[in-house]
Design a protein around this motif. Structure first.
Motif, PDB file in Angstrom:
ATOM      1  N   GLY A 244       0.798  -1.216   0.000  1.00 43.96           N
ATOM      2  CA  GLY A 244       0.000   0.000   0.000  1.00 43.96           C
ATOM      3  C   GLY A 244       0.832   1.268   0.000  1.00 43.96           C
ATOM      4  O   GLY A 244       0.476   2.252  -0.654  1.00 43.96           O
ATOM      5  N   GLU A 247       2.016   1.894  -3.523  1.00 46.37           N
ATOM      6  CA  GLU A 247       0.925   2.340  -4.389  1.00 46.37           C
ATOM      7  C   GLU A 247       0.567   3.794  -4.088  1.00 46.37           C
ATOM      8  O   GLU A 247       0.341   4.592  -5.003  1.00 46.37           O
ATOM      9  N   ALA A 248       0.540   4.137  -2.810  1.00 43.15           N
ATOM     10  CA  ALA A 248       0.239   5.519  -2.441  1.00 43.15           C
ATOM     11  C   ALA A 248       1.317   6.455  -2.983  1.00 43.15           C
ATOM     12  O   ALA A 248       1.022   7.542  -3.493  1.00 43.15           O
ATOM     13  N   VAL A 250       3.179   5.988  -5.617  1.00 40.99           N
ATOM     14  CA  VAL A 250       3.010   6.092  -7.074  1.00 40.99           C
ATOM     15  C   VAL A 250       1.894   7.080  -7.398  1.00 40.99           C
ATOM     16  O   VAL A 250       2.053   7.981  -8.240  1.00 40.99           O
TER      17      VAL A 250
ATOM     18  N   SER B 220      -3.585   3.968  -1.357  1.00 46.25           N
ATOM     19  CA  SER B 220      -4.083   2.660  -1.711  1.00 46.25           C
ATOM     20  C   SER B 220      -4.723   2.137  -0.430  1.00 46.25           C
ATOM     21  O   SER B 220      -4.096   2.122   0.616  1.00 46.25           O
ATOM     22  N   VAL B 222      -5.786  -0.319   2.110  1.00 51.07           N
ATOM     23  CA  VAL B 222      -5.364  -1.675   2.475  1.00 51.07           C
ATOM     24  C   VAL B 222      -5.757  -1.958   3.925  1.00 51.07           C
ATOM     25  O   VAL B 222      -6.014  -1.020   4.679  1.00 51.07           O
TER      26      VAL B 222
END
Lengths: 424, 298, 327
Positions: A244, A247-248, A250, B220, B222
């Motif tokens: 995560g 991804e964050a 990016v 993201s 999660v």
């Protein structure tokens, strides 16, 4: 004295209840599988690894795998997995419970390096075959258990990832005069950055570190860090972020043009390749902690693995899945070779073994045949015409080129200018 | 100079996020005297709901504009549903219990919420980046910042303003202030304190979910993101003074700037800058900057 | 004061039982008992503070200090003697807590909790970002020796267990004495009404400071014993989640008796182990539900089950009813 007897009775009751549980079937080989099933590492690592374990164990039991693994079971014996959450404060006690109460023949697991560091001596103490399938710290066999008998690691160390990343930058002719790093502030991030910057110092002619960012793991908000990376104008940004956090990074970094201004190397970027295909700008260097996932060479086994995984879980297998499959196939190869699934026979066969995993050849070459090395690869991200993610300019590195020779500590090896490396 | 500007903007952006993530916590504490650990669970629920909703919507191929509406709607649904379930289902039976015991109750609720979230959405990560990209970037001193960051700053200011206005200019708000000031006297004056508790808890839960929902496009989503936010939010409201809305604003600003400064000037300190600030503030102002007056009990 | 009360007699009786159990029970259960004894010491530290109404959300600080002091002494100076390591851990904790106590003794309630948490998290940050100290991976400890006795294998395991049990039981007895001493009584008075304590001419600050130091020392001993049993330390020991779990143990177990946290630690551990075995993916939910049910039906902790049968009701140390605290 009523109190005492009450306490004693409760304790004894709990104890007897626990001893009498769990029947064991004669032909089953119990295998403990320990990965993160809760917490921040569950999504990107623990669950994909557990999924792969379910898939491969089922296939081994049914004999569905492509050759040479197309016989059922471990030397004919069915595997009965016992899943355990690695997210625990009493990892050693949990391990001991697996060994003594659940009576597992072997344990396959452990993602975090911290777990591996405390479990490896415990495995030797309890004399139970333990296969570490993912954790990256080179210290396991360099410092902690220098003469392993029961402990194996079927994954290469994190050193490989970062040496290869530095080599890849050089081989693709990237400018690396000004380098920056953004890595999580814990052992994994610190080690990765140290290995990468040390490697680059050896390989590049003149390189200067302009900023080293170490945000907290699971921070999720990288606004300030990205500003710092932007203002320092590095040519290369190295990041060992995973899951995560990666991804964050990016999402936030590419929205602000960081990936256009600098060449970003994501050593664990593969897990986000498909879900964030539109966010990862072309030209980003992506690794998969070994030749896993999209970097895996074509083979029947790989094709089977990808198709079966996608069919069962609805997504592409990422590198943690590959590594779990690799470990379990190593066990199968060893058991089949020994013709027995008993611990001592498997250990004998696994030492120094070479086998084919879904991502190619693995050889237990270091630490007296207990530490695996394998080739690795890096690639550059490219969005194909049809909008699907792919890696181009893939360069493969021989195991001997990016791993230290037996008996040499990783960092010393890098600082010696990769003494003894065999690159093709 | 460039660094100073960067620290200012980054600090403000981080502070806005912190404020949104912690204001619900301080509101609930102020009114109900419950240090609500389940707040992290609301944050996670909001983030998941928003990322999931945006993902579904974007698959339909419609313009991104509506996705911005999904964020508050999802936060409202998540906050109200989870808030009602917890307040009506569990907490109302426990009012009046020891504060520390209530922390434990909400911790238990947090553990349950974590697994509920996992059961609903699984462990795969959810990304809903479209809104974060839709507003483009704005250059400040040559550093590009996303427009979305400024949207978050705007929403944080709006929330702070609305809460302040609501508390000081509406009937419900004024009554709430009375409850905050003295629960027993307000009961004696005929205020239905239990009803206010329900309302407050729902607002607090929705604010927590909103914090998550607004953050979702930038990150993201999660498992485990809820646990990360709790300590940070605690630190913010302790610095500002527990139960104080202006305190949460100031606390968020102090922590935001401190973190941005450490990132730009001395990155290794980032890991514990927030705790250093908290210890320093408490050493000077033992009960936080905007501590509520406590009656001395003789 | 030379007479032993029921709690102390129970504790003394429990020692041979524990040692006997360590031979009889399968070693994995003994292992859980052993780690529970270590963490139980920290829970004791939390509990004696809670008697004064102080909730420490950062007791992991001293747990970690103990573990790291022992670990570093073993790593850099090659000290393996258990008593020397224990002494070292205690000294470091003592010095730290006396110094920090001057700051912390001014705080009460949630502020005490948050400040203790902040201090423990600063240590967490320092350890996690210092590679020389092993960063987040931590490092391993040597196998302990006892004066001139250096057992191996099974003997080593049993010796460590017996010594751990003895130390824990003795500490518990001493702490029980402390709770009955004037300091313990002043602490209970502080929890009830600090202002009145001051009016009566006793320094509440002094009492809190002393309690803080004692709790720190006990916790550091727990840290040393736990780390030696595990053979590994890492900064998780001082993370807030670890500290939080100590508080939860104490609240679940109840503060009624010094024995409660020790047993509570073990029961919670076993509960977690079985929750994981039953449902590896959603064990947190089981744990949370059991916690919730315990709080709802046994607001004074598990110990109230035992205490109901006890005739001694002169002063009930549990408050339970916070309404009277004038919120």
């Amino acid at each position: 004295m009523r109190k005492i007897s009450r306490i004693l009775m409760t304790t004894t009751a709990v104890a007897t209840a626990t001893i009498c549980a769990a029947p064991v079937f004669a032909d089953d080989v119990k295998v403990g599988v320990v990965t993160f099933l809760s917490g921040g590492a569950a999504g990107p690592f623990g669950v994909p690894a557990r999924n792969a374990a379910e898939l491969v164990i089922d296939a081994i039991n049914k004999g569905d795998l492509p050759a040479p693994y197309n016989t059922a079971g471990l030397a004919g014996n069915t595997i009965a997995p016992v899943y355990v959450d690695e997210n625990s404060k009493q990892k050693n006690a949990d391990f001991q419970k697996l060994v003594e109460k659940d009576g597992v023949e072997m344990v396959v697991g452990y993602i975090s390096s911290s777990s591996c560091k405390s479990i490896a001596p415990e495995a030797e103490k309890l004399k139970r075959l333990t296969i570490l399938f993912d954790c990256g710290t080179p210290q396991i066999f360099e410092d902690i258990v220098t003469e392993p008998h029961y402990t194996f690691r079927t994954a290469a160390t994190a050193t490989m990832d970062n040496v290869a990343a530095a080599r890849y930058l050089m081989d693709t002719g990237a400018d690396a005069g000004r380098v920056a790093g953004i890595n999580q502030n814990y052992a994994w991030g610190q080690d990765s950055w140290r290995d990468f910057s040390a490697s680059l110092e050896q390989l590049a002619e003149a390189t200067e570190v302009v900023t080293e960012q170490f945000p907290k793991v699971y921070a999720g908000q990288y606004g300030s860090e990205i500003s710092a990376l932007l203002t320092n104008r590095p040519e290369v940004v190295h990041s060992s972020f995973w899951g995560g956090d990666m991804e964050a990074f990016v999402i936030q970094g590419s929205a602000r043009g960081l990936f256009e201004r600098s060449k970003v190397v994501l050593t664990a970027g593969e897990t986000a390749m498909f879900s964030l295909a539109k966010q990862i700008p072309e030209g980003t260097v992506i690794g998969a902690r070994g030749p896993h996932g999209d970097l895996a060479p074509e083979s029947d086994l790989n094709t089977w693995f990808r198709a079966a995984y996608k069919e069962r879980f609805g997504s592409e297998p990422t590198y943690p899945s590959y590594k779990m499959a690799q470990a379990l196939l190593g066990v199968k190869a060893a058991a089949d070779k020994a013709g027995s699934s008993l611990q001592d026979d498997v250990i004998g066969a696994l030492e120094g073994l070479e086998w084919e995993g879904p991502s190619g050849k693995v050889s237990m070459a270091l630490a007296g045949g207990h530490q695996a090395i394998q080739d690795t690869a890096y690639g550059t991200f490219k969005l194909a015409e049809d909008g699907s993610a792919s890696l181009v300019d893939v360069i493969r590195y021989d195991a001997g080129c990016v791993n230290p020779p037996a008996g040499v500590k990783s960092l010393n090896w890098i600082k010696s200018g990769f003494d003894g490396a065999t690159c093709n | 100079m460039l660094t100073a500007i960067a620290i200012a903007v980054d600090g403000l952006g981080f502070a806005a996020w912190l404020f949104l993530s912690s204001v619900g916590l301080t509101l609930i504490y102020g009114v109900m005297r419950i240090l609500n650990i389940a707040h992290g669970g609301f944050y996670a629920l909001g983030a998941y709901a928003s990322a999931w909703g945006i993902g579904l919507y974007m698959q339909t191929g419609n313009p991104v504009g509506f996705a911005f509406l999904i964020i508050p709607v999802m936060a409202l649904i998540a906050g109200v549903v989870a808030g009602l379930a917890i307040e009506r289902g569990v907490l109302r039976f426990m009012y009046g219990r020891d504060e520390v015991l209530m922390v434990l109750v909400t911790y238990a609720m947090f553990l349950i919420l974590e697994d509920v979230t996992k059961l609903i959405w699984g462990t795969d990560s959810y990304v809903a980046w479209q809104p974060a990209y839709a507003l483009g970037t704005i250059d400040i001193a040559g550093i590009p910042y996303t427009g979305y960051k400024f949207l978050i700053i705007g929403v944080a200011m709006l929330c702070g303003g609305l809460l302040y206005w609501g508390l000081t200019h509406t009937r419900v708000g004024k009554l709430l202030l009375v409850v905050i000031e003295d629960r027993e006297v307000s009961m004696a004056l005929g205020i239905n304190v239990t009803k206010f508790f329900t309302i407050t808890f729902l607002i607090g839960a929705t604010l927590g979910a909103l914090g998550g929902a607004l953050t979702a496009p930038e990150i993201s989503v999660v498992p485990g993101i809820g646990a990360e936010i709790i300590v940070m939010a605690f630190a913010v409201i302790v610095i500002g003074g527990m139960g104080s809305i202006p305190g949460a604003i100031i606390g968020a600003l102090i922590v935001g700037f401190a973190r941005a400064a450490s990132v730009h000037i001395y990155p290794p300190a980032e890991l514990f800058s927030i705790y250093l600030v908290m210890a320093a503030v408490l050493a000077v102002k033992p009960y936080g900057l905007f501590a509520l007056a406590e009656g001395r009990k003789i | 004061m030379t007479q032993f009360d029921r709690t102390e007699l129970t504790l003394f009786a429990a020692l041979p039982v524990l040692v006997l159990l360590s031979v009889l029970l399968p070693s994995w259960i003994v292992n859980y008992i052993q780690v529970s004894l270590g963490t139980g010491m920290v829970a004791l530290g939390v509990m004696i503070q809670m008697r004064a109404g102080l909730v420490s959300f950062g007791q992991g600080l001293y747990f970690c200090i103990g573990g790291y002091a022992a670990g570093l002494a073993g790593k850099y100076f090659g000290i393996t003697d258990l008593f020397a390591l224990l002494g070292l851990g205690v000294v470091v904790a003592l010095v730290t807590s006396v110094a920090l106590g001057f700051l912390l003794r001014r705080y009460r309630e949630i502020f005490y909790a948050m400040l203790s948490l902040a201090v423990s998290m600063i240590l967490y940050g320092l350890l996690s970002s210092t590679e020389e100290l092993g960063s987040t991976d931590g490092f391993n400890l040597p196998v302990p020796t006892y004066l001139f006795f250096a057992p191996e294998g099974e003997t080593a395991r049993l010796t460590l267990f017996a010594i751990t049990a003895t130390i824990v039981i003795l500490s518990a007895v001493v702490l029980n004495r402390l709770l009955r001493s004037s300091l313990g009584l002043v602490n209970e008075a502080i929890r009830e009404n600090e202002l009145r304590v001051e009016y009566l001419g006793t320094s509440a600050h002094m009492a809190v400071h002393m309690t803080y130091v004692v709790a720190a020392v006990v916790s550091s001993m727990g840290g040393v014993l736990w780390a030696l049993a595990l053979g590994h330390v890492d900064p998780e020991m001082t993370n807030w989640t670890t500290s939080g779990s100590f508080v939860f143990i104490v609240i679940l177990a109840g503060t009624g008796s010094i024995i409660a946290p020790l047993i509570g630690t073990f029961l919670l551990e076993i509960l977690r182990v079985y929750a994981v075995e039953l449902s590896p993916n959603t064990w947190q939910m089981i744990l949370g539900s059991v916690m919730l049910l315990t709080i709802i039906f046994l607001p004074k902790g598990l110990w109230s089950l035992v205490q109901k049968t006890s005739p001694r009701k002169r002063f009930d140390p549990d408050t339970g009813d916070a309404v009277a605290k004038g919120v």
